[in-house]
Scaffold this motif. Structure first.
Motif, mmCIF file in Angstrom:
data_model
loop_
_atom_site.group_PDB
_atom_site.id
_atom_site.type_symbol
_atom_site.label_atom_id
_atom_site.label_comp_id
_atom_site.label_asym_id
_atom_site.label_seq_id
_atom_site.Cartn_x
_atom_site.Cartn_y
_atom_site.Cartn_z
ATOM 1 N N ASP A 267 42.820 26.796 40.473
ATOM 2 C CA ASP A 267 42.744 27.118 42.248
ATOM 3 C C ASP A 267 42.992 28.923 41.558
ATOM 4 O OD1 ASP A 267 40.955 24.589 42.070
ATOM 5 O OD2 ASP A 267 42.516 24.289 43.619
ATOM 6 N N HIS A 268 44.062 28.972 41.808
ATOM 7 C CA HIS A 268 44.810 29.951 41.546
ATOM 8 C C HIS A 268 43.961 31.670 41.176
ATOM 9 C CE1 HIS A 268 48.103 28.221 44.179
ATOM 10 N NE2 HIS A 268 48.629 27.338 42.471
ATOM 11 N N ALA A 269 43.115 31.072 39.880
ATOM 12 C CA ALA A 269 42.913 32.168 38.891
ATOM 13 C C ALA A 269 42.000 33.168 40.390
ATOM 14 C CB ALA A 269 42.399 31.860 38.063
ATOM 15 N N GLN A 270 41.105 32.136 40.580
ATOM 16 C CA GLN A 270 39.984 32.800 41.113
ATOM 17 C C GLN A 270 40.617 34.027 42.364
ATOM 18 O OE1 GLN A 270 36.330 31.440 41.645
ATOM 19 N NE2 GLN A 270 36.582 33.894 41.777
ATOM 20 N N ASN A 271 41.768 33.630 42.594
ATOM 21 C CA ASN A 271 42.482 35.111 43.380
ATOM 22 C C ASN A 271 43.019 35.731 42.831
ATOM 23 O OD1 ASN A 271 42.469 33.452 46.027
ATOM 24 N ND2 ASN A 271 44.462 32.756 45.049
ATOM 25 N N VAL A 272 43.167 36.088 41.374
ATOM 26 C CA VAL A 272 43.486 37.136 40.342
ATOM 27 C C VAL A 272 41.832 37.920 39.404
ATOM 28 C CG1 VAL A 272 44.570 37.018 38.561
ATOM 29 C CG2 VAL A 272 45.707 36.130 40.052
ATOM 30 N N VAL A 273 40.966 37.037 39.815
ATOM 31 C CA VAL A 273 40.363 37.606 39.019
ATOM 32 C C VAL A 273 39.347 38.182 40.221
ATOM 33 C CG1 VAL A 273 37.489 36.817 39.034
ATOM 34 C CG2 VAL A 273 39.300 35.912 37.842
ATOM 35 N N ASN A 274 39.454 38.203 41.794
ATOM 36 C CA ASN A 274 38.570 38.027 42.401
ATOM 37 C C ASN A 274 39.251 39.544 43.081
ATOM 38 O OD1 ASN A 274 36.775 36.536 43.260
ATOM 39 N ND2 ASN A 274 38.415 35.736 45.076
ATOM 40 N N ALA A 275 40.723 39.762 42.891
ATOM 41 C CA ALA A 275 41.686 41.545 42.718
ATOM 42 C C ALA A 275 41.590 42.374 41.995
ATOM 43 C CB ALA A 275 43.563 40.629 42.917
#
Length: 281
Positions: A267-275
């Motif tokens: 789930d954390h990866a989505q935040n990185v992708v969004n950034a």
């Protein structure tokens, strides 16, 4: 599918995903390989971009020469990859060691870069007190592995996964780097002596000067959570991240959830992708 290109008298392994006018080149951590970016791809990083992820020399399925592990060697490998693929300019996305390499290249090869994204790396990570903490783990890389499942179980129960963050993506990454030998045992797809050389070069170089010479827009994505159990400090402290941002011209800063490893999985990866998407577009 894994592809290969010959650069600087070695073969580099790489994979391509997605398509688009903007090309992202993903560069992994010190002892990792290109599979460490599985989580970012699953979270949709390649939906709008052409994404190239590469095994740096000495890791994964790339060649493992006995010498040549300074940042300039890695950098010229990447430039050779761009030349072979007829890519004039790209955006670099580097995690940990790959983030340091991104900042190095943004000073030395700025004409080939549009922007850089640095994932959890900074000046603090070039200091002897921090780097020396990982030397014992490098010694373990040299040891033969009798049982692959036992080795995976050791990683599954490592302190930095004590928070229950181990998942299928992380296991697939670790599983991919353990391969059978002709002798019937197993080994990791990493050249430990090359990693040691890379560390020695990091410690010897003037990283404050490197950071000050970054010539393209930059983003630091930072995961300040404890590296496993609550009493474990993050790999990059908030103070260390702020120091890096203050040194790098035109660098933005974004905090995300997870720690140094888990930030690019699940789930954390989505935040990185969004950034990344918000910065690159």
């Amino acid at each position: 599918m894994t592809n290969y290109v010959t650069v600087n008298n070695i073969q580099l392994a790489y994979e391509e995903h997605g398509s688009g006018d903007t090309t992202l080149v993903l560069m992994h951590g010190l002892t990792a390989n290109l599979r460490s970016f599985d989580g970012l791809l699953k979270a949709g990083l390649a939906e709008n971009y052409r994404v190239i992820r590469v095994d740096l020399r000495g890791r994964g399925h790339s060649d493992k020469p006995q010498i040549g592990y300074h940042m300039k060697d890695h950098a010229t490998d990447i430039i050779g990859l761009l030349d072979a693929l007829n890519l004039e300019t790209v955006t670099l996305v580097g995690h940990s060691f790959g983030g340091l390499l991104s900042m190095y290249m943004a000073g030395q090869f700025a004409d080939r870069l549009n922007k850089i994204v640095v994932i959890d790396a900074g000046l603090e990570a070039t200091k002897e007190a921090v780097v020396e903490k990982i030397r014992p783990s490098l010694e373990r890389l040299k040891l033969p592995i009798a049982d692959k499942e036992v080795a995976l179980d050791v990683m599954r129960n490592a302190p930095y996964f004590a928070d229950g963050s181990w998942n299928e993506e992380i296991e697939a990454w670790y599983r991919s780097e353990i391969v059978a030998t002709e002798e019937g045992a197993y080994k990791r797809l990493v050249y430990p002596d090359g990693i040691s050389q890379a560390i020695d070069h990091i410690l010897a170089d003037d990283w404050e000067a490197y950071l000050r010479t970054v010539k393209v827009p930059a983003l630091l994505i930072h995961a300040p959570a404890p590296f496993g159990t609550p009493d474990m400090p993050p790999i990059l402290s908030v103070e260390g991240a702020q120091e890096t941002v203050s040194l790098v011209p035109n660098m933005q800063y974004q905090q995300v959830s997870g720690h140094h490893i888990t930030m690019i999985f699940g789930d954390h990866a989505q935040n990185v992708v969004n950034a990344i998407k918000n910065f690159v577009r």
